[in-house]
Design a protein around this motif. Sequence first.
Motif, short mmCIF file in Angstrom:
data_model
loop_
_atom_site.label_atom_id
_atom_site.label_comp_id
_atom_site.label_asym_id
_atom_site.label_seq_id
_atom_site.Cartn_x
_atom_site.Cartn_y
_atom_site.Cartn_z
N ASP A 109 -4.93 0.50 6.60
CA ASP A 109 -4.78 0.53 5.14
C ASP A 109 -4.58 -0.87 4.57
O ASP A 109 -3.76 -1.09 3.68
N ALA A 293 1.78 2.99 -0.86
CA ALA A 293 0.77 2.27 -1.63
C ALA A 293 1.01 2.62 -3.10
O ALA A 293 0.94 3.79 -3.49
N SER A 305 -0.93 -3.79 -7.73
CA SER A 305 -0.84 -2.95 -6.54
C SER A 305 0.17 -3.55 -5.58
O SER A 305 0.27 -4.78 -5.45
N ASN A 307 1.54 -2.71 -1.50
CA ASN A 307 1.53 -1.93 -0.26
C ASN A 307 2.65 -2.43 0.64
O ASN A 307 2.84 -3.65 0.79
N ARG A 309 4.72 -1.44 4.55
CA ARG A 309 4.81 -0.58 5.73
C ARG A 309 5.82 -1.17 6.73
O ARG A 309 5.83 -2.39 6.96
#
Length: 708
Positions: A109, A293, A305, A307, A309
């Motif tokens: 991703d 996200a 945006s 993101n 993780r």
Amino acid sequence: MAQGVPPTSSPSIQLDTIDVHGQGENAAGPVSGYVATRSATGSKTDTPILEIPQTINVVTADQIRAQGAQTVSEALRYTAGVRGETYGAASKFDSYTLIRGFKADLFLDGMRLPDGSATTDWTTSVIEPYGLERIEVLRGPSSTLYGQSGPGGLINMISKRPLAAPLREVQIQTGSFGRLQGAFDLSGPVDPQGKLLYRLTGLGRLSETQTDFIDDDRLFIALALTWKPTDATTLTVLGQYLRERDGKTGFNYLPTSGTLSPNPVNRRLPFSRYAGEPGFDRFDRDQTSVGYAFEHRFSGNLSFSQNLRYTDNSIYLRGLNRNGELLADNRTLNRAAFRIDAATRALTLDNRLEGRFQTGALSHTALLGLDYRSENSQYDVGRGPASSIQIFNPIYGSPVVDPGINFQRKDAELRQLGIYAQDQIRFDRWIATFSGRHDWADTKTRTYNVGPGTTVRSSTDDRAFSGRAGLSYVFDSGFAPYVSYATSFQPTAETDFAGAAFRPLTARQYEAGIKYQPNGINASLTAAVFDIRQQNTLTPDPNPARSFARVQLGEVSVRGFDVELRAQPVEGLGLIASYAYLDTEITQSTVVTDIGKHLPSAPGHQGSIWADYTVQAGMFEGWGIGGGVRYVGSTYDAANTVRIPPYTLVDASLQYDLGKLAPSFSGAKLSVIAKNLFETYYVTQCGNVPGCSLGARRTVLATLSYRW
């Protein structure tokens, strides 16, 4: 051909869509069939593949399903110039995948997966392909957008995300080596307004493998939730867990005599031969990741945006490796015990601000980003003695003492901060892409050599600029020539055997190519020529006593071209064809005798073709048949003293839509897939890491799936 999720399904992040060949496709969503037309991997914006000045190939979920791929490496078998499964069928890693001769970087991703830093790849993430929507291969240096990455390219895997239209699928699979696998994929809205969507994907497998005593058991579960409080805001939470137990060793090295070359006394070693000790060997893997996200559109032309993780990977491994070649009797193999405890924890964060605007006749898609990566890894190694074995007539059961951690302990910290900018400028049919990035990368390692009781500490503080410039021209016919120049920067927390830090790897690439998506035909063609030079290349330590360590060379040159065609010219027919040529050479080296040698495991020629057809009408309606041929040319070991011969493998598939048999069976499909149909015996690599690796023998899988 297997059909994917209908392209009208809404993805979890709302992106502008363009209807291409009647498909409402976007860069994050599913693709019906084999031909993708949009991607975000090459630009971090939703962009037609025709407009990206680098080669991008997309393996769709439909292709993964149709070819029965059980690993990411298997899914890339028909992709031009990509060589997976380097360490053979017994390997439990996808990280040894090569693109244009260099080790590929793995992303999920759009964010880099942990590579273990100090653990020499042992804790690199393994991704279950059933949990993926697509696999995208971006060729060439990509540091400008992604930070540290190699010159060959990267593999970006796109997770399945929640869909607005309900999806329910269950699968049962059986086949070779006592395989029993079940899987499910469920998605849809939670509330009547569709503001909250979910997707739950899972897989469980109990299976042996072609190698005696090595199992392939796996448990995988992934949950995704998308919340859309307004039309302008989307938040998708993604989490997954993967567990493997009692898989024995991650590799199964066999002697050269009896695999690569004929044994003068005994027969050839079979695919099933195991060189370890089943009562002692063990392989446990746990992977957990969670992140999100987020996207918010301030207006029609400006969006933000983010993101994030967090990943936690660990393995526990103990086993026996071959120790040298066969003894003089041509059957006795000396072995040594080893143990590895390794773990990696990584946090990645990527922030992007995207704006679309006009300056006179120029149309801009501008991107400004800041990303951060933190990775902590630990790698503990033990070694000890073990009994020899008569490898051509093995008798197992010899006691082996667990060596514990008696050899080396290594800890590493890696911190990377990068700021990047990109502008995609359109003027009429011209598209110019300019990207630039500055990285700050800090690494610290501590190597404790248990035997002498010595500790070596090293640290690096690297700063670098990387960039990309490309120019494309898109004709109305769908023909798009392009040229590009790109650089890469790749610091590493890995050290040599003595614990000294390596210098960052740097590279540059020139690429020129063409892309073609003809009007009126669902097809795509990519072709490119390239010239890559990498400095400070790493290679296995030539000292056999340091088989797990690496050394740093000077400069490597890779030149070549690759071409790939994907097409669905008529309903029910799918085609994939690819070819790649590589000319690799070590041009500078601290070891003078290495100059002029080829890169290890990089074939000079590699090609494949796949076709399948599903009958659309008549008495055989619903029946589908497919097949493919894969060719991998000869390769060399790191020392270039051993040549591994080329091999050609054949795959085949047969499927039937049970809904054509009776309406009550609508949504049910049965498929049978045979890989390496003629059970060709082949070796994938030999090297100073002990021994040779055998490829995958014939494997037959039968899958019954039901969607409703």
